[in-house]
Write a protein that holds these residues in place. Structure first.
Motif, mmCIF file in Angstrom:
data_model
loop_
_atom_site.group_PDB
_atom_site.id
_atom_site.type_symbol
_atom_site.label_atom_id
_atom_site.label_comp_id
_atom_site.label_asym_id
_atom_site.label_seq_id
_atom_site.Cartn_x
_atom_site.Cartn_y
_atom_site.Cartn_z
ATOM 1 N N LEU A 193 0.371 -6.714 5.687
ATOM 2 C CA LEU A 193 0.657 -5.501 4.599
ATOM 3 C C LEU A 193 1.949 -4.593 4.529
ATOM 4 O O LEU A 193 3.077 -4.316 6.244
ATOM 5 C CB LEU A 193 -0.201 -4.368 5.746
ATOM 6 C CG LEU A 193 -0.289 -2.992 4.612
ATOM 7 C CD1 LEU A 193 -0.330 -3.193 3.563
ATOM 8 C CD2 LEU A 193 -0.988 -2.412 5.752
ATOM 9 N N PHE A 194 2.516 -4.639 3.785
ATOM 10 C CA PHE A 194 3.965 -3.452 3.356
ATOM 11 C C PHE A 194 3.723 -2.079 2.889
ATOM 12 O O PHE A 194 2.826 -1.663 1.969
ATOM 13 C CB PHE A 194 4.586 -4.455 2.913
ATOM 14 C CG PHE A 194 6.403 -3.936 2.210
ATOM 15 C CD1 PHE A 194 6.725 -4.107 3.353
ATOM 16 C CD2 PHE A 194 6.439 -3.281 0.895
ATOM 17 C CE1 PHE A 194 8.164 -3.972 3.225
ATOM 18 C CE2 PHE A 194 8.259 -3.388 1.344
ATOM 19 C CZ PHE A 194 8.448 -2.852 1.748
ATOM 20 N N LEU A 195 3.804 -1.346 4.087
ATOM 21 C CA LEU A 195 3.429 -0.134 3.220
ATOM 22 C C LEU A 195 3.998 1.057 4.495
ATOM 23 O O LEU A 195 5.395 0.922 4.189
ATOM 24 C CB LEU A 195 2.433 0.360 4.943
ATOM 25 C CG LEU A 195 1.552 2.008 5.461
ATOM 26 C CD1 LEU A 195 0.246 1.324 4.078
ATOM 27 C CD2 LEU A 195 0.780 1.268 6.389
ATOM 28 N N ASN A 196 3.644 2.526 2.869
ATOM 29 C CA ASN A 196 4.712 2.995 3.349
ATOM 30 C C ASN A 196 3.601 4.666 2.395
ATOM 31 O O ASN A 196 3.084 3.822 2.004
ATOM 32 C CB ASN A 196 5.651 3.245 2.125
ATOM 33 C CG ASN A 196 6.402 4.287 1.709
ATOM 34 O OD1 ASN A 196 6.456 4.888 1.277
ATOM 35 N ND2 ASN A 196 7.623 4.788 2.563
ATOM 36 N N THR A 197 4.543 5.469 2.804
ATOM 37 C CA THR A 197 3.776 7.130 2.765
ATOM 38 C C THR A 197 4.519 7.893 2.828
ATOM 39 O O THR A 197 5.432 7.839 4.272
ATOM 40 C CB THR A 197 2.605 6.866 2.891
ATOM 41 O OG1 THR A 197 1.742 8.647 2.441
ATOM 42 C CG2 THR A 197 2.348 8.038 4.915
ATOM 43 N N GLY A 198 5.713 8.490 2.011
ATOM 44 C CA GLY A 198 6.253 9.667 2.372
ATOM 45 C C GLY A 198 7.006 10.286 1.034
ATOM 46 O O GLY A 198 7.194 11.450 1.134
ATOM 47 N N ILE A 203 -2.512 -1.194 -2.911
ATOM 48 C CA ILE A 203 -3.659 -0.378 -2.937
ATOM 49 C C ILE A 203 -3.393 0.952 -2.879
ATOM 50 O O ILE A 203 -2.137 1.347 -2.151
ATOM 51 C CB ILE A 203 -4.173 -0.368 -1.072
ATOM 52 C CG1 ILE A 203 -4.336 -2.233 -1.407
ATOM 53 C CG2 ILE A 203 -5.040 0.970 -0.953
ATOM 54 C CD1 ILE A 203 -4.330 -2.019 0.421
ATOM 55 N N GLU A 204 -3.691 1.355 -4.352
ATOM 56 C CA GLU A 204 -2.438 2.632 -4.387
ATOM 57 C C GLU A 204 -3.072 3.911 -3.466
ATOM 58 O O GLU A 204 -4.624 4.311 -4.260
ATOM 59 C CB GLU A 204 -3.013 3.243 -5.869
ATOM 60 C CG GLU A 204 -1.995 1.968 -6.698
ATOM 61 C CD GLU A 204 -3.248 1.981 -8.173
ATOM 62 O OE1 GLU A 204 -2.324 3.146 -8.464
ATOM 63 O OE2 GLU A 204 -3.178 0.999 -9.251
ATOM 64 N N MET A 219 0.978 -0.652 0.154
ATOM 65 C CA MET A 219 -0.318 0.160 0.054
ATOM 66 C C MET A 219 0.986 1.373 0.163
ATOM 67 O O MET A 219 1.876 1.700 1.307
ATOM 68 C CB MET A 219 -0.873 0.336 0.944
ATOM 69 C CG MET A 219 -2.370 1.366 1.309
ATOM 70 S SD MET A 219 -3.552 1.041 2.838
ATOM 71 C CE MET A 219 -4.247 2.466 2.915
ATOM 72 N N GLY A 220 0.810 2.380 -0.698
ATOM 73 C CA GLY A 220 1.546 3.410 -1.224
ATOM 74 C C GLY A 220 1.159 4.059 -2.218
ATOM 75 O O GLY A 220 0.621 3.852 -3.164
#
Length: 323
Positions: free
Chosen positions: A132-137, A71-72, A1-2
């Motif tokens: 869940l492999f998650l990132n926002t940055g 998940i975009e 997701m990211g």
């Protein structure tokens, strides 16, 4: 997701599964519909599908929902949240919405609830967490968040940006806390390399890469065509990526301490389990691996760096399994 960097990893990861002989169906009609979510199930009746089902010991019902999804969700928060958050730090409430091009999942919370719920007939066989492999940055910059006040002092502006980022992290973590049977691996935002066209091989080690990072502003300014372009490039704030990743690290380490203390007291621990995956210095060593040197020094060419992410995830999950 990211964001689009996570999308690149999606392409690499999907290729890995196909190389292993898995046949995947994308978004079959019976799955929940969301333009920001692309899900994959194992193709019914395929020999590899039957083999994997037998090895996992799960009923036919498990084969009807995804083995992996992308998940975009570029910011992890939607417009109403972003207006609230930026308003806390001085933005005017009527700023013009400009993020239409960034894909979003309309209700990712609902999707995770559906993915992680216990289904009748699966209580004894489908017991593992959704991972869940998650990132926002990458988009949490002064450039994207143009509505934050410009004071003329970059140090002050960047400090405000970090405080906003901390508030967002707490908001997002609280929303994820509503779910159970979910383990989240938060990925540190990967490094960007201004003037990446100058490199045709990796740095020799992390120490050399960190020395190269010290030239960040020099290399950023070297690409600028004029003073306006120079300002735009500096406000991408790529050199803030690691600072903001450590916001997640600090919050996750706090939750890990709380979880450990609860287990030691003999309590039944529920809720999300968090892990921090620090891939920053790994990515920092690869200035040569970007997709369009001279044009795009943030995204990676497929599949090299992304494949290392997958191997790293596998290693971490193996260690967790051993425990």
């Amino acid at each position: 997701m990211g964001d689009s960097l996570s999308q690149g990893h999606d392409h690499s990861f999907g290729s890995y599964l196909q190389e292993a002989g898995m046949q995947l169906d994308v978004n079959p009609p019976h799955l929940p519909k969301d333009s920001g979510i692309r899900s994959h199930i194992l193709h019914p009746g395929h020999p590899k599908t039957l083999e994997l089902q037998k090895r996992a010991g799960v009923p036919d019902s498990r084969m009807q929902y995804p083995v992996y999804s992308i998940i975009e969700e570029h910011m992890l928060v939607h417009e109403e949240d972003l207006r609230y958050l930026t308003g806390l730090y001085g933005a005017q409430p009527d700023w013009q919405w400009h993020l239409q091009a960034m894909r979003r999942a309309d209700d990712w919370g609902k999707f995770f609830k559906w993915m992680t719920e216990t289904r009748p007939g699966e209580e004894e066989s489908v017991t593992k967490d959704t991972i869940l492999f998650l990132n926002t940055g990458a988009h949490w910059s002064r450039g994207t968040l143009y509505m934050l006040p410009e004071t003329g002092d970059p140090v002050e502006e960047r400090s405000t940006l970090t405080q906003l980022y901390k508030t967002m992290v707490k908001m997002v973590m609280k929303r994820f806390s509503e779910h159970t049977r979910l383990t989240i691996l938060y990925r540190a935002t990967n490094a960007g390399h201004p003037s990446c066209h100058l490199y045709d091989k990796p740095f020799s080690d992390a120490a050399e890469a960190l020395k190269g990072e010290a030239r960040f502003l020099e290399l950023t300014d070297a690409q600028a065509a004029n003073p306006v372009d120079r300002k735009v490039r500096r406000r991408w704030d790529w050199d803030m990526f690691n600072t903001h990743s450590h916001v997640w690290r600090k919050e996750i380490e706090g939750l890990q301490r709380e979880r450990k203390a609860s287990i030691e007291r003999g309590e039944d621990v529920q809720g999300v389990k968090w892990l921090f995956v620090d891939l920053y210095e790994m990515s920092l060593q690869r200035p040569d691996a970007h997709g369009s040197p001279g044009k795009d020094c943030l995204h990676w060419c497929l599949p090299a760096v992304y494949n290392e992410w997958s191997r790293h995830i596998y290693h971490l999950l193996y260690l967790e399994m051993e425990q």
